[in-house]
Every structure is written in C-alpha cells, then in structure tokens.
Design a protein around this motif. Structure first.
Motif, short mmCIF file in Angstrom:
data_model
loop_
_atom_site.label_atom_id
_atom_site.label_comp_id
_atom_site.label_asym_id
_atom_site.label_seq_id
_atom_site.Cartn_x
_atom_site.Cartn_y
_atom_site.Cartn_z
N GLY A 90 -5.16 0.32 3.66
CA GLY A 90 -3.84 0.68 4.18
C GLY A 90 -3.98 1.72 5.26
O GLY A 90 -4.86 1.65 6.12
N ASP A 91 -3.13 2.75 5.20
CA ASP A 91 -3.19 3.83 6.20
C ASP A 91 -3.95 5.06 5.66
O ASP A 91 -3.86 6.14 6.25
N ALA A 92 -4.70 4.89 4.57
CA ALA A 92 -5.53 6.01 4.10
C ALA A 92 -6.50 6.41 5.20
O ALA A 92 -6.88 7.58 5.32
N THR A 107 0.85 -1.19 0.00
CA THR A 107 0.00 0.00 0.00
C THR A 107 0.89 1.24 0.00
O THR A 107 0.56 2.24 -0.63
N HIS A 108 1.99 1.15 0.73
CA HIS A 108 3.01 2.21 0.75
C HIS A 108 4.25 1.64 1.40
O HIS A 108 4.26 0.46 1.80
N LEU A 109 5.30 2.44 1.49
CA LEU A 109 6.60 1.90 1.92
C LEU A 109 6.98 2.31 3.35
O LEU A 109 8.15 2.18 3.73
N HIS A 110 6.06 2.80 4.14
CA HIS A 110 6.38 3.14 5.53
C HIS A 110 6.95 1.93 6.25
O HIS A 110 6.67 0.78 5.90
N VAL A 111 7.74 2.21 7.31
CA VAL A 111 8.52 1.15 7.97
C VAL A 111 7.68 0.00 8.50
O VAL A 111 8.15 -1.12 8.61
N ASP A 112 6.40 0.27 8.85
CA ASP A 112 5.59 -0.80 9.41
C ASP A 112 4.80 -1.56 8.34
O ASP A 112 4.01 -2.43 8.65
N HIS A 113 5.03 -1.22 7.07
CA HIS A 113 4.34 -1.92 5.97
C HIS A 113 5.32 -2.66 5.07
O HIS A 113 5.04 -3.75 4.59
N ALA A 114 6.50 -2.04 4.84
CA ALA A 114 7.51 -2.65 3.96
C ALA A 114 8.53 -3.47 4.75
O ALA A 114 9.42 -4.09 4.16
N GLY A 121 -1.72 10.75 -0.13
CA GLY A 121 -1.88 11.78 0.88
C GLY A 121 -1.27 11.38 2.22
O GLY A 121 -0.40 12.06 2.72
N HIS A 122 -1.71 10.24 2.78
CA HIS A 122 -1.04 9.73 3.99
C HIS A 122 0.45 9.63 3.70
O HIS A 122 1.29 10.08 4.47
N SER A 123 0.77 9.01 2.55
CA SER A 123 2.12 9.07 1.99
C SER A 123 1.97 9.53 0.55
O SER A 123 0.86 9.57 0.02
ZN LIG Z 1 1.81 4.65 6.95
#
Ligand SMILES: [Zn+2]
Length: 301
Positions: free
Chosen positions: A240-242, A134-141, A219-221
C-alpha cells in the motif's frame, strides 16, 4: 459528516480457504494522480500540514494509482484496493470532492478503471466477494461502491480514524466514497487473538490457509495494513502506501514528508525492511512509484 454505515468485526478467517493454496495476482494501474515529489520522498524529513498543502501548489509529477486482482483457487477473485472510480474520468469532484480533485488532477484512460478491467475478463464487479483495503485514503477507497457483493476488509483503527473528525479531507479521507450499504468488516490488530507473522508483530490470516495474510503497518494512515500473498511464483507483499517509492526500504532512504503517526510509520518501515532482508526474493510493491508498475509482469503466479 456522520457516517451511517456500521462495520462488523471480523473475528475469524473468511470462508473459502484451502490448505496449501497459492494465488495469482494481476497488478492494475487504474489511472494517475499528480503528487509533489517532495511529499513522496523528503530529504529534509517531516513537513507540517500547511507546508505540505503549499507544496501541493508546487511542481508535481504523475504517479500511478494501483489496485490488485487476486485469484484464489477456492475463495475466488478478490481485490486489494479499488483504484480510481470510473466517474473520475468525466467528473473528478463528484467522487473525490473539489479540494482533492483540484490538488491531484486525476487522469483515467479508457478501460483503466477496475470495473472495466474486470468486465473485460468476464468478471462482473458484483461477483467480487472480498475487497481488502490497505487504507481508506481517497485514492484507494475511491471505487469501493462498485463492489456491493463484497466483504470490505479494513482495520478497525483505520475505520475509526476515517469516520471521525470534522474535516476528513485534511486526513485524506472522503467518507462519501465508503458510506454506502456495504459489508464492511474490521480487523482489530489490538485483539488478543491477533498473531505475529514473519517480521510483523500483528497479522491476520484472511482465509486461514496462509495464502493471503494481512499485516498491520500503521503510520502512513492510522490503521494502514499491508498484504502478504503466497503466489505460484513466490511471495508478493502489497505494501500500500507504507512506502511510496521502490527503494524506500533501503537504509538511509528519504521517506515521505507526511505521516498520520510518524513513530508508527517509521516502525512499519523497519518491519518491512526486515522482511525485505529476510525474504530477498519477495516482491514488495510501493504505493505510487512511477516506474515500478511498468516493470511488473501482467500476472504473477
Ligand atoms: Zn495513502
């Protein structure tokens, strides 16, 4: 840091789709991290970076870090996000870096990480052919390195933001997590070939059969994407984190204190809220809602 990995554009659907296919989905909580409540839902609106960093020192609560195993009848198993890396159980800083490790105080129970859960079902992590991020933030990637056989699908805008700038962790990225010899494939939501889907202006049909549709929810990322899944039990939208919390698509709900781009974040919320209104029976997953994942069935569809 300079990132060595070069992604390839994803111009058309991945192979394996089949007409009318429906998927089944297993939501997996891969551990918890500590997050200040005010970051998830801020009654006073947006917060500056330094105020947000200070809030990280205030009262926090444990929130789940989800990932999703999707079984497609002909394209095989795929993942949406990767959850916390198994090494975090013993040495969080190695994967997350010292700052994110100390701010988030991650906890992984034995067997909770995605590779362990796959092996428990007889699926070798190296056999996973597709990982959608969904995105590459540390808690997802965090655990993407554990899936070396996969096409790792991320939006072009997300890749570009995650691999630029001098201090990636201030944008919540840690390039060491994804700078591996992996087959990254980028979706360009600005391209002419991109279509609209339902209430979303920009979408990408991953297998060309309508079962797994990526929708642009930035937007979130910078390049956040969500995933609309056609399951045997109705529609599941992995947001995701949307949104962080269940209920954040209701009118007037408190929204997150931080967004990479506030305008895009609020526009994506509006597109999601419209989808929610037009598809009231669809389940929409929030990124880190403490109670939500306990209410979901173990398998959907
Ligand atoms: Zn995030």
């Amino acid at each position: 840091m300079a990132v060595e990995t070069t992604p390839r554009p994803l111009a058309g659907p991945l192979p394996g789709g089949s007409e009318g296919a429906a998927v089944s989905v297993e939501p997996m909580v891969t551990g918890t991290i500590q997050v200040p409540e005010v970051i998830q839902a801020s009654p006073s609106g947006e917060m500056g970076l330094f105020k947000a960093l200070r809030a990280m020192r205030g009262p926090t609560r444990a929130v789940p870090v989800p990932a999703f195993l999707v079984q497609h009848p002909t394209a095989g198993p795929l993942l949406i996000d990767t959850g916390l890396h198994p090494s975090i159980a013993s040495d969080p800083a190695a994967n997350l870096g010292r700052l994110a490790a100390s701010m988030t105080e991650p906890v992984i129970g034995k067997g909770e990480d995605v590779p362990a859960r796959l092996r428990a079902q007889g699926i070798e992590p190296s056999s996973i052919r597709t990982v959608v991020l969904t995105h590459l933030h540390v808690d997802h990637a965090s655990a993407v390195s554990e899936f070396p056989g996969a096409a790792c699908v991320v939006s072009k805008a997300e890749w570009e933001d995650a691999t630029s700038g001098l201090v990636p962790i201030l944008k919540y990225y840690r390039p060491q997590q994804f700078d591996h010899a992996l087959d990254f494939r980028t979706v360009d939501y600005e391209a002419d070939s991109v279509n609209s889907f339902s209430t979303f202006g920009r979408s990408f049909d991953l297998f060309g059969d309508g079962s797994v549709v990526l929708v642009s929810t930035p937007g979130h990322s910078a390049g956040h994407q969500s995933v609309v899944l056609r399951t045997g039990a109705g529609t599941l939208l992995v947001a995701g984190d949307a949104i962080f919390l269940d209920g954040q698509l209701e009118p007037g709900a408190d929204l997150a204190a931080r967004a990479r781009d506030r305008h895009n974040y609020e526009r994506s919320i509006r597109e999601l809220a419209l989808f929610h209104r037009e598809h009231p029976s669809a389940t929409i997953t929030p990124g880190h809602d403490p109670g939500f994942y306990e209410s979901l069935p173990a398998r959907i569809g």
